[in-house]
Design a protein around this motif. Sequence first.
Motif, PDB file in Angstrom:
ATOM      1  N   SER A 152       0.839  -1.203   0.000  1.00  0.00           N
ATOM      2  CA  SER A 152       0.000   0.000   0.000  1.00  0.00           C
ATOM      3  C   SER A 152       0.868   1.244   0.000  1.00  0.00           C
ATOM      4  O   SER A 152       1.913   1.291   0.664  1.00  0.00           O
ATOM      5  N   ARG A 153       0.409   2.255  -0.736  1.00  0.00           N
ATOM      6  CA  ARG A 153       1.159   3.508  -0.862  1.00  0.00           C
ATOM      7  C   ARG A 153       0.379   4.679  -0.283  1.00  0.00           C
ATOM      8  O   ARG A 153      -0.803   4.836  -0.543  1.00  0.00           O
ATOM      9  N   ARG A 154       1.079   5.474   0.499  1.00  0.00           N
ATOM     10  CA  ARG A 154       0.605   6.782   0.913  1.00  0.00           C
ATOM     11  C   ARG A 154       1.733   7.758   0.609  1.00  0.00           C
ATOM     12  O   ARG A 154       2.641   7.951   1.419  1.00  0.00           O
ATOM     13  N   GLU A 155       1.706   8.289  -0.620  1.00  0.00           N
ATOM     14  CA  GLU A 155       2.745   9.151  -1.155  1.00  0.00           C
ATOM     15  C   GLU A 155       4.091   8.423  -1.168  1.00  0.00           C
ATOM     16  O   GLU A 155       4.227   7.432  -1.876  1.00  0.00           O
ATOM     17  N   SER A 156       5.098   8.850  -0.392  1.00  0.00           N
ATOM     18  CA  SER A 156       6.405   8.181  -0.422  1.00  0.00           C
ATOM     19  C   SER A 156       6.588   7.173   0.705  1.00  0.00           C
ATOM     20  O   SER A 156       7.693   6.673   0.925  1.00  0.00           O
ATOM     21  N   ASP A 157       5.499   6.867   1.416  1.00  0.00           N
ATOM     22  CA  ASP A 157       5.532   5.881   2.490  1.00  0.00           C
ATOM     23  C   ASP A 157       4.762   4.637   2.059  1.00  0.00           C
ATOM     24  O   ASP A 157       3.745   4.739   1.367  1.00  0.00           O
ATOM     25  N   PHE A 158       5.232   3.467   2.514  1.00  0.00           N
ATOM     26  CA  PHE A 158       4.676   2.212   2.032  1.00  0.00           C
ATOM     27  C   PHE A 158       4.484   1.218   3.173  1.00  0.00           C
ATOM     28  O   PHE A 158       5.287   1.152   4.105  1.00  0.00           O
ATOM     29  N   LEU A 159       3.401   0.462   3.066  1.00  0.00           N
ATOM     30  CA  LEU A 159       3.085  -0.612   4.000  1.00  0.00           C
ATOM     31  C   LEU A 159       3.110  -1.927   3.242  1.00  0.00           C
ATOM     32  O   LEU A 159       2.478  -2.049   2.190  1.00  0.00           O
ATOM     33  N   ILE A 160       3.834  -2.916   3.778  1.00  0.00           N
ATOM     34  CA  ILE A 160       3.845  -4.252   3.198  1.00  0.00           C
ATOM     35  C   ILE A 160       3.166  -5.192   4.176  1.00  0.00           C
ATOM     36  O   ILE A 160       3.496  -5.211   5.366  1.00  0.00           O
ATOM     37  N   GLU A 161       2.204  -5.978   3.662  1.00  0.00           N
ATOM     38  CA  GLU A 161       1.486  -6.955   4.469  1.00  0.00           C
ATOM     39  C   GLU A 161       1.527  -8.315   3.776  1.00  0.00           C
ATOM     40  O   GLU A 161       1.725  -8.399   2.565  1.00  0.00           O
ATOM     41  N   ASN A 162       1.292  -9.375   4.556  1.00  0.00           N
ATOM     42  CA  ASN A 162       1.185 -10.713   3.980  1.00  0.00           C
ATOM     43  C   ASN A 162      -0.057 -11.405   4.521  1.00  0.00           C
ATOM     44  O   ASN A 162      -0.593 -11.031   5.565  1.00  0.00           O
ATOM     45  N   SER A 163      -0.501 -12.414   3.791  1.00  0.00           N
ATOM     46  CA  SER A 163      -1.684 -13.167   4.180  1.00  0.00           C
ATOM     47  C   SER A 163      -1.577 -14.586   3.655  1.00  0.00           C
ATOM     48  O   SER A 163      -1.117 -14.814   2.531  1.00  0.00           O
ATOM     49  N   TYR A 164      -2.022 -15.546   4.466  1.00  0.00           N
ATOM     50  CA  TYR A 164      -2.041 -16.941   4.033  1.00  0.00           C
ATOM     51  C   TYR A 164      -3.300 -17.272   3.235  1.00  0.00           C
ATOM     52  O   TYR A 164      -3.304 -18.230   2.461  1.00  0.00           O
ATOM     53  N   ASP A 165      -4.384 -16.489   3.452  1.00  0.00           N
ATOM     54  CA  ASP A 165      -5.659 -16.811   2.799  1.00  0.00           C
ATOM     55  C   ASP A 165      -6.202 -15.709   1.898  1.00  0.00           C
ATOM     56  O   ASP A 165      -7.258 -15.878   1.282  1.00  0.00           O
ATOM     57  N   GLY A 166      -5.523 -14.572   1.814  1.00  0.00           N
ATOM     58  CA  GLY A 166      -5.995 -13.480   0.981  1.00  0.00           C
ATOM     59  C   GLY A 166      -7.090 -12.654   1.622  1.00  0.00           C
ATOM     60  O   GLY A 166      -7.621 -11.735   0.993  1.00  0.00           O
ATOM     61  N   VAL A 167      -7.417 -12.954   2.878  1.00  0.00           N
ATOM     62  CA  VAL A 167      -8.466 -12.227   3.601  1.00  0.00           C
ATOM     63  C   VAL A 167      -7.881 -11.479   4.793  1.00  0.00           C
ATOM     64  O   VAL A 167      -8.043 -10.269   4.924  1.00  0.00           O
TER      65      VAL A 167
END
Length: 195
Positions: A131-146
């Motif tokens: 996910s992007r908020r201008e020049s800051d980024f969040l990385i997430e993971n999921s085993y089920d896509g939910v």
Amino acid sequence: MEFTEKNTFWVHRPEEFCFAHGTVSITTEPGTDYWQRTYYGFRNDNAPTLLVKTGEPYFSFTVKTQFDSSHRFDQCGVILYQDSENWIKASIEYENEEFQRLGSVVTNQGYSDWATTDIPSGCKAMYYRLSRRESDFLIENSYDGVLFKQMRIAHLFQGAGIINVGIYACSPEKSSFHALFSEMKFTECQWREHQ
């Protein structure tokens, strides 16, 4: 915005790949990787990478990865790639028959870091959401896509304006494996503004 064959482009195009029916498959080649300087001293910038350009300042990009990796450091995942010295990636790197490393690398101005957690080697699929908020980024993971869990928040010094987001796969040592990417989609930013 969509992730399609018409609006994507390759950096380090692989010899064996297929883009069909909304999925991308890549067969990795030995000696391919991304890393810059830190600790190991070497610099690698040759991993097959399929990207979309976007100037949208707020969005989320999700992808499902499936892989049959079985050699040390084999990996595939999500990436934001500006140039050889400025990028973010998240993936699972195979280590041995007992564990592999779910992790992320942020490379700013030519120096990489690596944040990881160990997971069982039997895991052969993972969803990622960047996910992007201008020049800051969040990385997430999921085993089920939910249910997505935070891996890291990072700032990219070259992350303003137009960026390149997509997928990659590589085999840093003398190996090769098959990586399959599916359910690739851009949505409104799922990373809510901090109140």
